[in-house]
Design a protein around this motif. Structure first.
Motif, PDB file in Angstrom:
ATOM      1  N   ASP A  43      43.913  40.887  28.553  1.00 52.34           N
ATOM      2  CA  ASP A  43      42.476  41.097  28.661  1.00 52.34           C
ATOM      3  C   ASP A  43      41.786  40.004  29.487  1.00 52.34           C
ATOM      4  O   ASP A  43      40.595  40.110  29.794  1.00 52.34           O
ATOM      5  CB  ASP A  43      41.830  41.186  27.270  1.00 52.34           C
ATOM      6  N   LYS A  56      37.851  38.319  38.869  1.00 53.01           N
ATOM      7  CA  LYS A  56      36.477  37.939  39.232  1.00 53.01           C
ATOM      8  C   LYS A  56      36.442  36.542  39.835  1.00 53.01           C
ATOM      9  O   LYS A  56      35.712  36.283  40.806  1.00 53.01           O
ATOM     10  CB  LYS A  56      35.581  38.005  37.995  1.00 53.01           C
ATOM     11  N   PRO A  71      43.074  47.629  33.211  1.00 51.89           N
ATOM     12  CA  PRO A  71      41.744  47.038  33.395  1.00 51.89           C
ATOM     13  C   PRO A  71      41.637  46.207  34.679  1.00 51.89           C
ATOM     14  O   PRO A  71      40.611  46.243  35.356  1.00 51.89           O
ATOM     15  CB  PRO A  71      41.585  46.158  32.145  1.00 51.89           C
ATOM     16  N   ALA A  72      42.692  45.459  34.983  1.00 56.07           N
ATOM     17  CA  ALA A  72      42.667  44.639  36.191  1.00 56.07           C
ATOM     18  C   ALA A  72      42.685  45.513  37.445  1.00 56.07           C
ATOM     19  O   ALA A  72      42.003  45.223  38.438  1.00 56.07           O
ATOM     20  CB  ALA A  72      43.859  43.680  36.198  1.00 56.07           C
ATOM     21  N   VAL A  98      41.058  40.479  34.016  1.00 57.60           N
ATOM     22  CA  VAL A  98      39.811  40.901  34.647  1.00 57.60           C
ATOM     23  C   VAL A  98      38.998  39.685  35.076  1.00 57.60           C
ATOM     24  O   VAL A  98      38.481  39.613  36.198  1.00 57.60           O
ATOM     25  CB  VAL A  98      38.999  41.793  33.692  1.00 57.60           C
ATOM     26  N   ASP A  99      38.886  38.687  34.192  1.00 60.44           N
ATOM     27  CA  ASP A  99      38.157  37.458  34.537  1.00 60.44           C
ATOM     28  C   ASP A  99      38.863  36.710  35.665  1.00 60.44           C
ATOM     29  O   ASP A  99      38.206  36.111  36.532  1.00 60.44           O
ATOM     30  CB  ASP A  99      38.028  36.560  33.309  1.00 60.44           C
ATOM     31  N   GLU A 142      39.190  46.738  37.878  1.00 67.92           N
ATOM     32  CA  GLU A 142      38.230  45.695  38.243  1.00 67.92           C
ATOM     33  C   GLU A 142      38.371  45.276  39.695  1.00 67.92           C
ATOM     34  O   GLU A 142      37.382  44.975  40.372  1.00 67.92           O
ATOM     35  CB  GLU A 142      38.431  44.480  37.340  1.00 67.92           C
TER      36      GLU A 142
END
Length: 818
Positions: A670, A677, A697-698, A673-674, A701
């Protein structure tokens, strides 16, 4: 006010329906809304757009169900045609978006499911002047080819025009020919003969221009056909008046331009014929994929294999494929063993061994032994059908770069009509005598040369060929706009495990104390580990021989290792601390332990009867294609990053071996994703490469998500691009195809805009005052046709894109002949 009925998802009770209903009722423009939980349908009355309703339900957590319909359209010839069809579709209630592709003559329409049916969409397009019909997504058929009708019409037009052209133009170039014609049949008879022949040209092969162009002109929405119809009709009408009613013309202006009208029609038809042939080659990839399905299969009926059509296959049926035959549908082998060539699905040249319980993919080719398999997916649910759908969807996409062309084309034809009118007026007012003749020539030349065909073909043809070639290389663009976004990527970030590495630990290194046999120590460690299902234990077991000694009194110490008795000797296997906890001195192994630890490898130590004898290094091995791929990305000017859940030492060791620029280690799923970014803030546009499952999720994103899958994992919803070969080299090929395709599109758009910008003034006569040059409408028709052919030919160069990285040649089959 319109009323829409459409399906809504995620509702499980009356409360859900109520919330969805209130969300719709609160939307601007909605006068009445109701949601039925029984059939999961919403009914909305008002002026709100479908997109507004969709957004309201999405915010409420009950998304409107969407559907995509595909239409096959006839009669589109330029970018203004596609724009007109798009506007007609988007004006329909329930339509979210419409993408019309000139190159494929198709439209992809996204609608609120249940709000509008495909027959209504087809009728709307037909009413707009372009006959349309639904494309069956299950059959994935292609629209009928225009090549043969255009060839026929071109030949007829040429046969009728050639006598007029040779005698009229030949008489100018060789005066004795002119005198011979005048002396034999006379000028009036000669003109009447031209009238008859060219009238046939316009009424027979040239009727397509008038049938489409004049009604659209009457509606106030002219297209390229309108320009050709106006130009040829003007030349024919003027010449007809000069032939049969010369008194209606001013003195000194009597002349005929029949040959210009005939040659214009012939050249434009010839250009369209060449376009159709080139378009046919742009769709070669889709035709190849469709052709991978056999027409018939050997189906088991009461234990006897009978040849039946492919359409009769159902899930669960048993099918036999003979040596060298093509596997019809996805399935699981239930009898036999062979090698299967999966090149056309995965891009991998090495045949894959198949035996009982192995999966097989429809469209692949069996080797030299027969297989019997059970169908697990048929029709539109097969891997091949999904690949075809992906390629067709990508080929029908509209890239952001096309937005400028669309804006220009929308006003282009009306502007050209205005320029033609101004050109005629200026020549009538200021031109030399006979000014009417000069005005006619210049006005017709402007109409003919200004066709926006090249603008309409510039982007879609390149997309078709580029994405088709990518599919042949094992790169599937699920979304066409990913082509453009990948070209602008600044950094490519890789997930480590399963992407850059094999995804399973193996024995990487071993140190054995002096006086000990290395093979014996490995057998001893494997014997103790054989009761464990830990990945590290499996790595040691897979490296050891099968004749292991007997083990008794085995005990597992969680988090540390194992202790067991082997042939009456006490054996410890586990971490260094495990040995120390049992009083074993690890000094003899210290140097090796430190060396292996620096590489980030997992360590397994072994001691027997209180003496440390060996240390094993277990690591997830780097894929052979990883380093060449990263070097190629660097050569393309990209930064390369790696995101890993491993500890910093292990991640940095891998990164050092691969030459990676930036490492983010210790990241939980999880947290990826950060990490993306952060990379975007630091470098710019990010492409992320993962396995498409835990990396979803990645992948979503990232600006561009590339999923490394296999032939049976091509429908990864979170990714923009699927690398069906499962190899890192696919990333390099995807980037290369993107860069080549975008460069090709820019070349095409430059040519299309430059051609019209430069030649419309020339056609209008700006060079005449200084140089006495006035462009003939016939030359304008030829130049217009060649501009489209140039764009198509340039796009076809993308078929020659070679893979940046190829595997070494491998024998096609490694099994013995049957």
């Amino acid at each position: 006010m319109t009323t829409l009925r459409f399906a809504v998802d995620n509702m499980s009770c009356a409360g859900c329906a109520g919330r969805a209903e209130r969300a719709l009722a609160a939307s601007p423009g909605v006068s009445e809304a109701s949601v039925n939980i029984a059939n999961h349908m919403a009914q909305v009355t008002g002026t709100a757009s479908p997109e507004t309703l969709r957004a309201a339900l999405k915010r409420a957590g009950y998304p409107a169900r969407e559907a995509t319909h595909r239409l096959s359209i006839e009669g589109m010839t330029c970018a203004s045609c596609t724009g007109r069809v798009e506007r007609a579709l988007e004006a329909m209630p329930g339509v979210l978006s419409a993408n019309v592709n000139l190159a494929t003559q198709t439209a992809s329409v996204r609608v609120l499911d249940g709000a509008v049916n495909i027959d209504a969409l087809a009728q709307t397009v037909t009413d707009a002047g372009y006959p349309a019909k639904a494309v069956d997504n299950d059959t994935q058929s292609e629209p009928p080819s225009e090549i043969e009708p255009l060839r026929r019409d071109t030949m007829i037009a040429a046969a009728l025009t050639l006598p007029v052209f040779l005698t009229e133009m030949g008489g100018h170039l060789y005066p004795p020919l002119h005198h011979a014609i005048m002396g034999s049949i006379g000028m009036q008879s000669f003109w009447v003969l031209q009238f008859l022949l060219i009238t046939l040209v316009l009424a027979w092969p040239g009727r397509r221009f008038f049938r489409i162009g004049l009604p659209l002109l009457a509606k106030g929405s002219p297209d390229m056909n309108s320009l050709v119809a106006l130009g040829t009709l003007a030349a024919w009408s003027y010449s007809t008046i000069a032939t049969f009613a010369p008194a209606l013309l001013p003195d000194g202006t009597r002349a005929v331009y029949f040959e210009a009208a005939g040659v214009i029609v012939t050249l434009i038809l010839a250009g369209r014929w060449m376009e159709a042939r080139a378009k046919g080659r742009t769709g070669a990839a889709i035709r190849h994929l469709i052709g991978l399905r056999p027409d018939t299969v050997l189906l088991s009926r009461d234990g006897v294999f009978t040849e039946v059509p492919l359409s009769e296959i159902s899930v669960g049926d048993e099918i036999k494929v003979l040596p060298g035959g093509r596997i019809a549908v996805d399935g699981v082998v239930i009898e036999g063993d062979s090698y299967v060539d999966e090149l056309m699905i995965t891009g991998e040249p090495v045949p894959v061994a198949k035996t009982t319980d192995d999966s097989v993919t429809g469209g692949t080719i069996n080797g030299r032994k027969a297989l019997i398999y059970r169908a697990t997916a048929v029709g539109a649910n097969t891997v091949l059908a999904r690949i075809i759908d992906m390629v067709q969807t990508a080929q029908g996409a509209k890239l952001p770069i096309q937005a400028l062309a669309d804006k220009v084309v929308r006003i282009f034809v009306p502007v050209v009509l205005g320029i033609a009118a101004i050109t005629v007026a200026i020549w009538l007012a200021f031109g030399p005598q006979p000014s009417l003749g000069y005005a006619l020539v210049a006005g017709v030349a402007v109409l003919i040369i200004a066709c926006p065909c090249a603008m309409g073909l510039a982007t879609p043809t390149s997309i078709m060929v580029g994405t088709g070639r990518a599919a042949e290389l094992g790169v599937l663009f699920r979304k066409g706009d990913a082509l453009q976004r990948l070209d602008s990527a600044k950094v490519v970030a890789f997930d480590k495990t399963g992407t850059l590495t094999e995804g399973r630990p193996t024995l990487a290194d071993q140190y054995t104390a002096p006086g000990c046999d290395a093979a014996e120590m490995l057998r001893l460690a494997a014997a103790v580990e054989q009761g464990s299902d830990h990945p590290i234990a499996r790595a040691i077991l897979s490296a050891a021989p099968t004749d292991l000694p007997d083990v008794t009194d085995s005990e597992t110490i969680p988090g540390s290792g194992l202790i067991a008795s082997v042939s009456g000797q006490t054996v410890l296997v586990g971490s260094e601390q495990h040995l120390l906890d049992h009083g074993v001195k690890t000094a003899p192994l210290k140097d090796s332990i430190a060396r292996f630890a620096e590489k980030g490898q997992s360590l397994v130590c072994l001691a027997r009867d209180g003496k440390a004898l060996a240390v094993f290094a277990v690591a997830d091995q780097i894929k052979p294609s990883a380093r060449p791929a990263i070097d190629a990305l660097h050569a393309a000017g990209l930064k390369v990053a790696m995101i890993s859940g491993d500890n910093a030492a292990a991640a940095n060791a891998i990164a050092h071996q691969l030459g990676i620029d930036h490492v983010t280690a210790g990241v939980r799923p999880d947290g990826k994703v950060d990490a993306i970014k952060t990379l975007r803030d630091q470098f710019g546009t990010v492409a992320f490469v993962g396995d498409g499952i835990n990396d979803a999720p990645a992948l979503a994103e990232a600006d561009i998500g590339l999923a490394i899958g296999t032939g049976t994992d091509v429908a990864i919803e979170a990714a923009d691009i699927v690398l069906s070969s499962g190899r890192v080299s696919g990333v390099v090929n995807a980037v290369d195809v993107s860069k080549h395709t975008m460069s090709n599109i820019r070349q095409n758009l430059f040519w299309a805009f430059a051609y019209n910008t430069a030649l419309i003034p020339v056609a209008a006569g700006v060079l005449y005052p200084a140089f006495g040059i006035l462009l003939s409408p016939m030359l304008g028709a030829g130049a217009m046709a060649l501009s489209s052919v140039f764009v198509l030919t340039n796009a076809l160069r993308l078929r020659k894109i070679a893979p940046v990285q190829e595997d070494l040649p491998t024998p096609r089959y490694t099994e013995a002949p049957a």
